[in-house]
Design a protein around this motif. Sequence first.
Motif, mmCIF file in Angstrom:
data_model
loop_
_atom_site.group_PDB
_atom_site.id
_atom_site.type_symbol
_atom_site.label_atom_id
_atom_site.label_comp_id
_atom_site.label_asym_id
_atom_site.label_seq_id
_atom_site.Cartn_x
_atom_site.Cartn_y
_atom_site.Cartn_z
ATOM 1 N N GLU A 152 0.834 -1.212 0.000
ATOM 2 C CA GLU A 152 0.000 0.000 0.000
ATOM 3 C C GLU A 152 0.867 1.259 0.000
ATOM 4 O O GLU A 152 0.503 2.262 -0.621
ATOM 5 C CB GLU A 152 -0.936 -0.031 1.207
ATOM 6 C CG GLU A 152 -1.975 -1.137 1.116
ATOM 7 C CD GLU A 152 -2.991 -1.108 2.243
ATOM 8 O OE1 GLU A 152 -4.023 -1.804 2.125
ATOM 9 O OE2 GLU A 152 -2.767 -0.405 3.255
ATOM 10 N N TYR A 153 2.014 1.191 0.676
ATOM 11 C CA TYR A 153 2.958 2.317 0.643
ATOM 12 C C TYR A 153 3.448 2.549 -0.791
ATOM 13 O O TYR A 153 3.519 3.691 -1.261
ATOM 14 C CB TYR A 153 4.140 2.029 1.570
ATOM 15 C CG TYR A 153 5.320 2.922 1.344
ATOM 16 C CD1 TYR A 153 5.365 4.216 1.893
ATOM 17 C CD2 TYR A 153 6.408 2.496 0.574
ATOM 18 C CE1 TYR A 153 6.456 5.043 1.682
ATOM 19 C CE2 TYR A 153 7.491 3.316 0.355
ATOM 20 C CZ TYR A 153 7.518 4.587 0.903
ATOM 21 O OH TYR A 153 8.592 5.409 0.678
ATOM 22 N N ALA A 154 3.815 1.453 -1.477
ATOM 23 C CA ALA A 154 4.301 1.577 -2.852
ATOM 24 C C ALA A 154 3.246 2.201 -3.754
ATOM 25 O O ALA A 154 3.545 3.091 -4.562
ATOM 26 C CB ALA A 154 4.714 0.208 -3.384
ATOM 27 N N ARG B 286 -6.008 -7.218 0.906
ATOM 28 C CA ARG B 286 -5.401 -5.888 0.791
ATOM 29 C C ARG B 286 -4.069 -5.949 0.040
ATOM 30 O O ARG B 286 -3.811 -5.158 -0.869
ATOM 31 C CB ARG B 286 -5.186 -5.283 2.188
ATOM 32 C CG ARG B 286 -6.469 -4.892 2.878
ATOM 33 C CD ARG B 286 -6.229 -4.305 4.255
ATOM 34 N NE ARG B 286 -5.541 -3.014 4.202
ATOM 35 C CZ ARG B 286 -5.435 -2.201 5.244
ATOM 36 N NH1 ARG B 286 -5.959 -2.550 6.425
ATOM 37 N NH2 ARG B 286 -4.822 -1.041 5.138
ATOM 38 N N VAL B 287 -3.215 -6.895 0.444
ATOM 39 C CA VAL B 287 -1.867 -6.914 -0.130
ATOM 40 C C VAL B 287 -1.879 -7.441 -1.563
ATOM 41 O O VAL B 287 -1.152 -6.933 -2.423
ATOM 42 C CB VAL B 287 -0.912 -7.723 0.778
ATOM 43 C CG1 VAL B 287 -1.190 -9.211 0.733
ATOM 44 C CG2 VAL B 287 0.534 -7.417 0.437
ATOM 45 N N PHE B 288 -2.709 -8.424 -1.866
ATOM 46 C CA PHE B 288 -2.795 -8.917 -3.240
ATOM 47 C C PHE B 288 -3.365 -7.831 -4.153
ATOM 48 O O PHE B 288 -2.959 -7.685 -5.303
ATOM 49 C CB PHE B 288 -3.679 -10.170 -3.316
ATOM 50 C CG PHE B 288 -3.133 -11.374 -2.588
ATOM 51 C CD1 PHE B 288 -1.799 -11.432 -2.211
ATOM 52 C CD2 PHE B 288 -3.963 -12.446 -2.275
ATOM 53 C CE1 PHE B 288 -1.296 -12.540 -1.529
ATOM 54 C CE2 PHE B 288 -3.460 -13.558 -1.604
ATOM 55 C CZ PHE B 288 -2.133 -13.604 -1.218
ATOM 56 N N ALA C 75 -5.128 -16.906 -8.000
ATOM 57 C CA ALA C 75 -6.224 -16.614 -8.929
ATOM 58 C C ALA C 75 -7.589 -16.799 -8.272
ATOM 59 O O ALA C 75 -8.603 -16.326 -8.806
ATOM 60 C CB ALA C 75 -6.104 -17.518 -10.157
ATOM 61 N N SER C 76 -7.625 -17.467 -7.118
ATOM 62 C CA SER C 76 -8.900 -17.624 -6.415
ATOM 63 C C SER C 76 -9.328 -16.329 -5.717
ATOM 64 O O SER C 76 -10.457 -16.238 -5.248
ATOM 65 C CB SER C 76 -8.790 -18.761 -5.384
ATOM 66 O OG SER C 76 -7.912 -18.409 -4.319
ATOM 67 N N TYR C 77 -8.416 -15.348 -5.690
ATOM 68 C CA TYR C 77 -8.746 -14.032 -5.132
ATOM 69 C C TYR C 77 -9.086 -13.088 -6.290
ATOM 70 O O TYR C 77 -8.217 -12.790 -7.118
ATOM 71 C CB TYR C 77 -7.557 -13.448 -4.355
ATOM 72 C CG TYR C 77 -7.308 -14.092 -3.023
ATOM 73 C CD1 TYR C 77 -7.718 -13.479 -1.842
ATOM 74 C CD2 TYR C 77 -6.638 -15.306 -2.932
ATOM 75 C CE1 TYR C 77 -7.494 -14.064 -0.611
ATOM 76 C CE2 TYR C 77 -6.409 -15.911 -1.705
ATOM 77 C CZ TYR C 77 -6.839 -15.276 -0.543
ATOM 78 O OH TYR C 77 -6.610 -15.862 0.673
ATOM 79 N N PRO C 78 -10.296 -12.592 -6.374
ATOM 80 C CA PRO C 78 -10.657 -11.701 -7.496
ATOM 81 C C PRO C 78 -9.771 -10.463 -7.594
ATOM 82 O O PRO C 78 -9.558 -9.931 -8.687
ATOM 83 C CB PRO C 78 -12.113 -11.321 -7.166
ATOM 84 C CG PRO C 78 -12.619 -12.458 -6.339
ATOM 85 C CD PRO C 78 -11.449 -12.901 -5.521
ATOM 86 N N VAL C 79 -9.214 -9.986 -6.464
ATOM 87 C CA VAL C 79 -8.384 -8.776 -6.499
ATOM 88 C C VAL C 79 -6.986 -9.056 -7.054
ATOM 89 O O VAL C 79 -6.273 -8.110 -7.420
ATOM 90 C CB VAL C 79 -8.244 -8.156 -5.087
ATOM 91 C CG1 VAL C 79 -9.588 -7.706 -4.553
ATOM 92 C CG2 VAL C 79 -7.570 -9.134 -4.117
ATOM 93 N N ALA C 80 -6.584 -10.307 -7.103
ATOM 94 C CA ALA C 80 -5.236 -10.655 -7.567
ATOM 95 C C ALA C 80 -5.266 -10.814 -9.084
ATOM 96 O O ALA C 80 -5.589 -11.882 -9.600
ATOM 97 C CB ALA C 80 -4.768 -11.939 -6.885
#
Length: 389
Positions: A109-111, A148-150, A168-173
């Motif tokens: 999140e910093y990046a 959050r991190v993905f 890939a099971s995480y929609p945000v990734a």
Amino acid sequence: MRIAYICADPGVPVFGCKGCSIHVQEVIRALLKQGHQVELFTTRLGGEPPVDLATISVHQLPQIPKGDRAQRETAALSINLDLRLALENSGDFDLVYERYSLWSFTAMEYARAANIPGILEVNAPLIEEHAQHRGLVNHEAAYEVAQRVFGAATALVAVSQGVADYLASYPVARRIHVIPNGVNPDRFAINLNPSLPAPAEVFTVGFVGTMKPWHGLDTLIAAFEILHCADTTTRLLIVGDGPTKDEVLENLGTRHLTQAVHLTGAVTAEAIPGLLASMDVAVAPYAQQPHFYFSPLKVYEYMAAGLPIVGSNIGQISRLIQNQKNGLLCSPGDGVQLATLLDQLRMQPELRLRLGQAARKTVLENHTWDVVVQQILSLVSSSVVEVSY
């Protein structure tokens, strides 16, 4: 580039001798070798840095106290505040690179807030791994951290296809790249003197790794019993320690193999090349698992040492070892087949030589840490980051 390398996992002593420790050190070493400046942010040093890493700047984050698991999880989560402050007080970076840990989200999140690339290296499905093998109290919070991190990372580096499938099971990734692990070939010179030599007539089967259930040591011991019955001069060399050591010792004793086996216990990374030079063949007998996600460092090290390998035909190992070309593959959990392949190698020294040479050639061409880091950094220079798994 000026790079912030983050390892907030208390289970990873960055300057220790575990496989994960070697992984951290080799990635940093390869970044330095390519002319980049690296600053390390970590919760656990695990010892003094190697001489060639002694000059990097280290930001020591608060250590996680031992004791109650729930309190440890809360403490690990709170370190995000310390890490964010440390990053903000350290000047401008061109890249934030993090080894994914269960409770860390602020570096990515910093990046993103600083408008610089943030690359997250993911080695395992940590939530499931902790829940099954180590214990996990606050499952919901761990899942929120993962989301959050993905979601914040510019790119996700998965060390295997199994890890990529998990991400890939995480929609945000959405930006997932498979870049398997590597090896530093400079550590594994050919014709190195063995540190545990055996008489010329002795055939040594070797294993390196932590004694954990999924490493298939029960299969290896069953196979070695068959091999040893056929040739009593054979030797089994087990390098490493771990939570199932008592079970391994009991298994060896029950089969009357204790005198034919040498267990070294935990050793330093510097000791590994000499021990590999003491083996005639190396094995990676992983057990059958529904979601095999490992990219085992030991297999790359076996190959760099020019050893013929017998590995389980599973996951990333099947992608690295081409059966009969640079190693041999066997069915996971099949001790009889493993014994047959080991006996084949015992009887055919020319086959051992051919497979060992091909294995070394494979890693020198495609799987050094220099190559791995170049692939990772290409994600930074790419103007378009796409899903590539």
